[in-house]
Design an enzyme around this catalytic site. Structure first.
Site, PDB file in Angstrom:
ATOM      1  N   ARG A  46       0.850  -1.211   0.000  1.00 52.58           N
ATOM      2  CA  ARG A  46       0.000   0.000   0.000  1.00 52.58           C
ATOM      3  C   ARG A  46       0.879   1.252   0.000  1.00 52.58           C
ATOM      4  O   ARG A  46       0.629   2.201  -0.734  1.00 52.58           O
ATOM      5  CB  ARG A  46      -0.928   0.009   1.239  1.00 52.58           C
ATOM      6  CG  ARG A  46      -1.972  -1.090   1.222  1.00 52.58           C
ATOM      7  CD  ARG A  46      -3.050  -0.848   2.276  1.00 52.58           C
ATOM      8  NE  ARG A  46      -2.586  -0.932   3.650  1.00 52.58           N
ATOM      9  CZ  ARG A  46      -2.530  -2.053   4.375  1.00 52.58           C
ATOM     10  NH1 ARG A  46      -2.903  -3.202   3.837  1.00 52.58           N
ATOM     11  NH2 ARG A  46      -2.112  -2.043   5.633  1.00 52.58           N
ATOM     12  N   LYS A 136     -12.159  14.967   4.220  1.00 50.96           N
ATOM     13  CA  LYS A 136     -13.293  14.468   3.430  1.00 50.96           C
ATOM     14  C   LYS A 136     -14.147  13.497   4.235  1.00 50.96           C
ATOM     15  O   LYS A 136     -13.633  12.701   5.019  1.00 50.96           O
ATOM     16  CB  LYS A 136     -12.786  13.775   2.177  1.00 50.96           C
ATOM     17  CG  LYS A 136     -13.878  13.595   1.149  1.00 50.96           C
ATOM     18  CD  LYS A 136     -13.580  12.472   0.200  1.00 50.96           C
ATOM     19  CE  LYS A 136     -13.850  11.138   0.848  1.00 50.96           C
ATOM     20  NZ  LYS A 136     -13.938  10.036  -0.113  1.00 50.96           N
ATOM     21  N   GLU A 177     -19.082  15.110   0.904  1.00 50.20           N
ATOM     22  CA  GLU A 177     -19.329  14.186  -0.204  1.00 50.20           C
ATOM     23  C   GLU A 177     -20.587  13.344  -0.010  1.00 50.20           C
ATOM     24  O   GLU A 177     -20.566  12.335   0.683  1.00 50.20           O
ATOM     25  CB  GLU A 177     -18.138  13.233  -0.390  1.00 50.20           C
ATOM     26  CG  GLU A 177     -18.361  12.248  -1.546  1.00 50.20           C
ATOM     27  CD  GLU A 177     -17.254  11.201  -1.693  1.00 50.20           C
ATOM     28  OE1 GLU A 177     -16.423  11.065  -0.775  1.00 50.20           O
ATOM     29  OE2 GLU A 177     -17.242  10.523  -2.728  1.00 50.20           O
ATOM     30  N   LYS A 219     -18.136  17.491  -2.999  1.00 48.26           N
ATOM     31  CA  LYS A 219     -17.730  16.370  -3.873  1.00 48.26           C
ATOM     32  C   LYS A 219     -18.978  15.530  -4.085  1.00 48.26           C
ATOM     33  O   LYS A 219     -19.587  15.057  -3.124  1.00 48.26           O
ATOM     34  CB  LYS A 219     -16.630  15.541  -3.205  1.00 48.26           C
ATOM     35  CG  LYS A 219     -16.336  14.220  -3.934  1.00 48.26           C
ATOM     36  CD  LYS A 219     -15.013  13.606  -3.510  1.00 48.26           C
ATOM     37  CE  LYS A 219     -14.797  12.259  -4.173  1.00 48.26           C
ATOM     38  NZ  LYS A 219     -13.454  11.709  -3.966  1.00 48.26           N
TER      39      LYS A 219
HETATM   40  O1  LIG Z   1     -15.128   2.981   0.779  1.00 50.18           O
HETATM   41  P1  LIG Z   1     -13.943   3.854   1.078  1.00 50.18           P
HETATM   42  O2  LIG Z   1     -12.745   3.066   1.435  1.00 50.18           O
HETATM   43  O3  LIG Z   1     -14.261   4.932   2.050  1.00 50.18           O
HETATM   44  O4  LIG Z   1     -13.541   4.552  -0.290  1.00 50.18           O
HETATM   45  C1  LIG Z   1     -14.462   5.213  -1.068  1.00 50.18           C
HETATM   46  C2  LIG Z   1     -13.790   5.909  -2.230  1.00 50.18           C
HETATM   47  O5  LIG Z   1     -14.775   6.651  -2.852  1.00 50.18           O
HETATM   48  C3  LIG Z   1     -14.301   7.958  -3.201  1.00 50.18           C
HETATM   49  O6  LIG Z   1     -14.977   8.870  -2.393  1.00 50.18           O
HETATM   50  C4  LIG Z   1     -14.550   8.188  -4.665  1.00 50.18           C
HETATM   51  O7  LIG Z   1     -13.852   7.231  -5.407  1.00 50.18           O
HETATM   52  P2  LIG Z   1     -14.262   6.864  -6.886  1.00 50.18           P
HETATM   53  O8  LIG Z   1     -13.939   8.061  -7.737  1.00 50.18           O
HETATM   54  O9  LIG Z   1     -13.452   5.651  -7.206  1.00 50.18           O
HETATM   55  O10 LIG Z   1     -15.740   6.582  -6.878  1.00 50.18           O
HETATM   56  C5  LIG Z   1     -12.814   7.980  -2.827  1.00 50.18           C
HETATM   57  O11 LIG Z   1     -12.423   9.224  -2.325  1.00 50.18           O
HETATM   58  C6  LIG Z   1     -12.719   6.872  -1.818  1.00 50.18           C
HETATM   59  O12 LIG Z   1     -11.466   6.285  -1.879  1.00 50.18           O
END
Ligand SMILES: O=P(O)(O)OC[C@H]1O[C@](O)(COP(=O)(O)O)[C@@H](O)[C@@H]1O
Length: 336
Positions: A46, A136, A177, A219
């Protein structure tokens, strides 16, 4: 930190022709991504993968910031330089994912609510010390016959607003978001209605919690039919519907809006962003904060041969940044 300081960070995040790379996958999510290409999900893999992405030559020409995960913000390059220092040098603003993920919402089958408010004030203070300038939080809204309930929308927006207020108190720009999930067979009209309800509720909640919109970034997902819908939409239709719902719900005082890719192909995500910017100008810059649509091509390459394909994988992610940077200006010429 003053509101002017927060505003200038927010504006830098959506500087013309620049966007965000989301590399904040939780350990569970990166496990899925690694598994799909046959990479073992170890801490070293990672770390090495995130180093590959962050140090890709030329990435910073089109990338203003990167969202990190708790583990990543504490990691360093192979040579021992903390990632946050490397980013500072490159002019890439460090961000941090601070939500603790979605859990089922009791009493509302199919709906989820994002957790993570407990202890958030202390965690934000630590992340600010570690060098983060924005944070975020992702709320997940599922669509089905019975979802989302208005309770789920309100619970998620309330949490987003509480988180955003805490971020501003800590001197971090909140990236709020709400993701309307693409799974399902719903039409573009249903996606529109759900986005409209969610965004109305969100900006209401932000107002109620005294969040200063001038120091925040949205977002959001695009208005798009479900993955299994019989009728898929043209690029222009997605662009027009997404811009329409944003114009009717998002105040002009917000410094910028970025999109997630949500499972769209690389080409779709870039084409949609480009089409939206071609029908501008809009009240806010529209840019990207893609995870998968920035990374998937590079990850595939790296997985095939971690040593031999290292430089090629870096070129690939930098090329995706360039394409999306052009789309953020409505100047992408690919796909034609
Ligand atoms: O489920 P997790 O681990 O929180 O990750 C969700 C992912 O979705 C996002 O909000 C958006 O990602 P995508 O553009 O791949 O949809 C990323 O910032 C984040 O890595």
């Amino acid at each position: 930190m003053s509101i002017e300081d927060l505003e200038s960070i927010a504006l830098a995040m959506v500087a013309p022709g620049k966007g965000i790379i989301a590399i904040d996958e939780s350990t569970k999510t990166i496990a899925k991504r690694f598994e799909s290409v046959g990479i073992e999900n170890t801490e070293e893999n990672r770390r090495a993968y995130r180093e590959l992405l962050l140090t890709a030559p030329g990435l910073n020409e089109h990338i203003s910031g990167a969202i990190l995960y708790d583990e990543t913000i504490r990691q360093s390059t192979r040579d021992g330089v903390p990632f946050t220092q490397v980013m500072k040098k490159l002019g890439i603003i460090p961000g941090i994912k601070v939500d603790k993920g979605p859990v089922p919402l009791a009493g509302f089958p199919g709906d989820v609510v994002t957790e993570g408010l407990d202890g958030l004030r202390e965690r934000l203070a630590e992340y600010a010390k570690l060098g983060a300038q924005f944070a975020k939080w992702r709320a997940v809204i599922n669509i089905s016959e019975d979802n989302p309930s208005s309770t789920a929308i309100e619970a998620n927006c309330h949490a987003l607003a509480r988180y955003a207020a805490l971020c501003q108190e800590a001197g971090l720009v909140p990236m709020v978001e709400p993701e309307v999930i693409m799974d399902g067979d719903h039409s573009i009209d249903v996606s529109y209605e759900v986005h409209e309800a969610v965004l109305r509720s969100l900006f209401n909640a932000l107002y109620e919690q005294n969040v200063m919109l001038e120091g925040a970034i949205l977002k959001v997902s695009m208005v798009i039919p479900g993955k299994d819908a019989e009728e898929q939409a043209e690029v222009e239709e997605v662009a027009e519907a997404t811009v329409r719902v944003l114009k009717s719900t998002v105040p002009a005082s917000l410094p910028g809006i970025v999109f997630l890719s949500g499972g769209q192909t690389d080409e779709q995500s870039t084409a949609h962003l480009n089409a939206m910017n071609r029908i501008g100008p809009h009240p806010w810059p529209l840019s990207f904060s893609y995870g998968r649509a920035m990374q998937q091509a590079a990850l595939k390459l790296w997985a095939k041969d971690m040593k031999a394909n290292y430089a090629e994988a870096q070129k690939t992610v930098a090329a995706r940044a360039k394409e999306n940077g052009q789309a953020a200006l409505g100047r992408w010429t690919g796909g034609k």
